[in-house]
Scaffold this motif. Structure first.
Motif, PDB file in Angstrom:
ATOM      1  N   GLN A  95      -2.266   7.085  -4.302  1.00 36.60           N
ATOM      2  CA  GLN A  95      -3.508   7.725  -4.708  1.00 36.60           C
ATOM      3  C   GLN A  95      -3.302   9.084  -5.358  1.00 36.60           C
ATOM      4  O   GLN A  95      -4.241   9.610  -5.942  1.00 36.60           O
ATOM      5  CB  GLN A  95      -4.440   7.898  -3.490  1.00 36.60           C
ATOM      6  N   GLY A  96      -2.104   9.634  -5.299  1.00 40.54           N
ATOM      7  CA  GLY A  96      -1.848  10.930  -5.916  1.00 40.54           C
ATOM      8  C   GLY A  96      -2.016  12.084  -4.949  1.00 40.54           C
ATOM      9  O   GLY A  96      -2.867  12.047  -4.054  1.00 40.54           O
ATOM     10  N   THR A  97      -1.180  13.094  -5.146  1.00 40.77           N
ATOM     11  CA  THR A  97      -1.277  14.317  -4.347  1.00 40.77           C
ATOM     12  C   THR A  97      -1.115  15.498  -5.297  1.00 40.77           C
ATOM     13  O   THR A  97      -0.234  15.498  -6.157  1.00 40.77           O
ATOM     14  CB  THR A  97      -0.231  14.324  -3.215  1.00 40.77           C
ATOM     15  N   LEU A  98      -1.983  16.501  -5.148  1.00 41.12           N
ATOM     16  CA  LEU A  98      -2.029  17.611  -6.099  1.00 41.12           C
ATOM     17  C   LEU A  98      -1.018  18.680  -5.730  1.00 41.12           C
ATOM     18  O   LEU A  98      -0.979  19.153  -4.590  1.00 41.12           O
ATOM     19  CB  LEU A  98      -3.430  18.214  -6.130  1.00 41.12           C
TER      20      LEU A  98
ATOM     21  N   TYR B 280       0.683  14.303  -8.518  1.00 34.13           N
ATOM     22  CA  TYR B 280       1.900  13.504  -8.409  1.00 34.13           C
ATOM     23  C   TYR B 280       1.569  12.160  -7.763  1.00 34.13           C
ATOM     24  O   TYR B 280       0.913  12.112  -6.722  1.00 34.13           O
ATOM     25  CB  TYR B 280       2.951  14.241  -7.587  1.00 34.13           C
ATOM     26  N   TYR B 281       2.064  11.095  -8.393  1.00 38.23           N
ATOM     27  CA  TYR B 281       1.814   9.738  -7.932  1.00 38.23           C
ATOM     28  C   TYR B 281       3.127   9.054  -7.594  1.00 38.23           C
ATOM     29  O   TYR B 281       4.111   9.197  -8.316  1.00 38.23           O
ATOM     30  CB  TYR B 281       1.121   8.923  -9.018  1.00 38.23           C
TER      31      TYR B 281
ATOM     32  N   GLN C 165       0.853  -1.179   0.000  1.00 40.96           N
ATOM     33  CA  GLN C 165       0.000   0.000   0.000  1.00 40.96           C
ATOM     34  C   GLN C 165       0.892   1.233   0.000  1.00 40.96           C
ATOM     35  O   GLN C 165       1.892   1.280   0.714  1.00 40.96           O
ATOM     36  CB  GLN C 165      -0.905   0.035   1.238  1.00 40.96           C
ATOM     37  N   LEU C 166       0.522   2.216  -0.821  1.00 36.88           N
ATOM     38  CA  LEU C 166       1.278   3.454  -0.931  1.00 36.88           C
ATOM     39  C   LEU C 166       0.397   4.624  -0.550  1.00 36.88           C
ATOM     40  O   LEU C 166      -0.739   4.733  -1.034  1.00 36.88           O
ATOM     41  CB  LEU C 166       1.797   3.646  -2.353  1.00 36.88           C
ATOM     42  N   GLN C 167       0.904   5.497   0.304  1.00 36.88           N
ATOM     43  CA  GLN C 167       0.165   6.667   0.745  1.00 36.88           C
ATOM     44  C   GLN C 167       1.011   7.903   0.496  1.00 36.88           C
ATOM     45  O   GLN C 167       2.026   8.102   1.162  1.00 36.88           O
ATOM     46  CB  GLN C 167      -0.177   6.554   2.235  1.00 36.88           C
ATOM     47  N   ALA C 168       0.598   8.723  -0.460  1.00 34.56           N
ATOM     48  CA  ALA C 168       1.337   9.930  -0.811  1.00 34.56           C
ATOM     49  C   ALA C 168       0.774  11.133  -0.069  1.00 34.56           C
ATOM     50  O   ALA C 168      -0.433  11.196   0.199  1.00 34.56           O
ATOM     51  CB  ALA C 168       1.274  10.170  -2.310  1.00 34.56           C
TER      52      ALA C 168
END
Length: 115
Positions: free
Chosen positions: A107-110, A94-95, A2-5
């Motif tokens: 999930q990506g961060t703007l 950004y992923y 699991q990835l959390q940005a």
């Protein structure tokens, strides 16, 4: 895996931001990690990658401005992107990505660069 940005936001041109990505789960299967971005109306593109041996690769558009790094601990792996001298054209979601048994995507961060 699991990835959390996290770490995105609004910044003025010339400013800096630091993105973080926490990887959990079967992190032993991860080798290369990277950051990708997708601007409105454009395809997702590579920003930077870093291997398990800490070999780095950057897109030409971010060379000299962005720094990718990673921190491997026992139970969690962290990926970072230090972004300096930001430009409006850096505006994107950004992923983070982890490769190995994956690929796995966060999930990506703007990131918005605007005055």
């Amino acid at each position: 895996v699991q990835l959390q940005a996290s770490g995105g936001g609004l910044v003025q041109p010339g400013g800096s931001l630091r993105l973080s990505c926490a990887a959990s789960g079967s992190i032993f299967s991860i080798n290369t990690m990277g950051w990708y971005r997708q601007a409105p109306g454009k395809q997702r593109e590579l920003v930077a990658t870093i291997t398990s041996g800490y070999s780095r690769n950057y897109a030409d558009s971010v060379k000299g401005r962005f720094i990718i790094s990673r921190d491997n601990s026992k139970n969690t792996m962290y990926l970072y992107l230090q972004m300096n001298s930001l430009k409006p054209e850096d505006t994107a979601v950004y992923y983070c990505k982890a490769s190995g048994s994956g690929p796995y995507w966060g999930q990506g961060t703007l990131v918005t660069v605007s005055s």
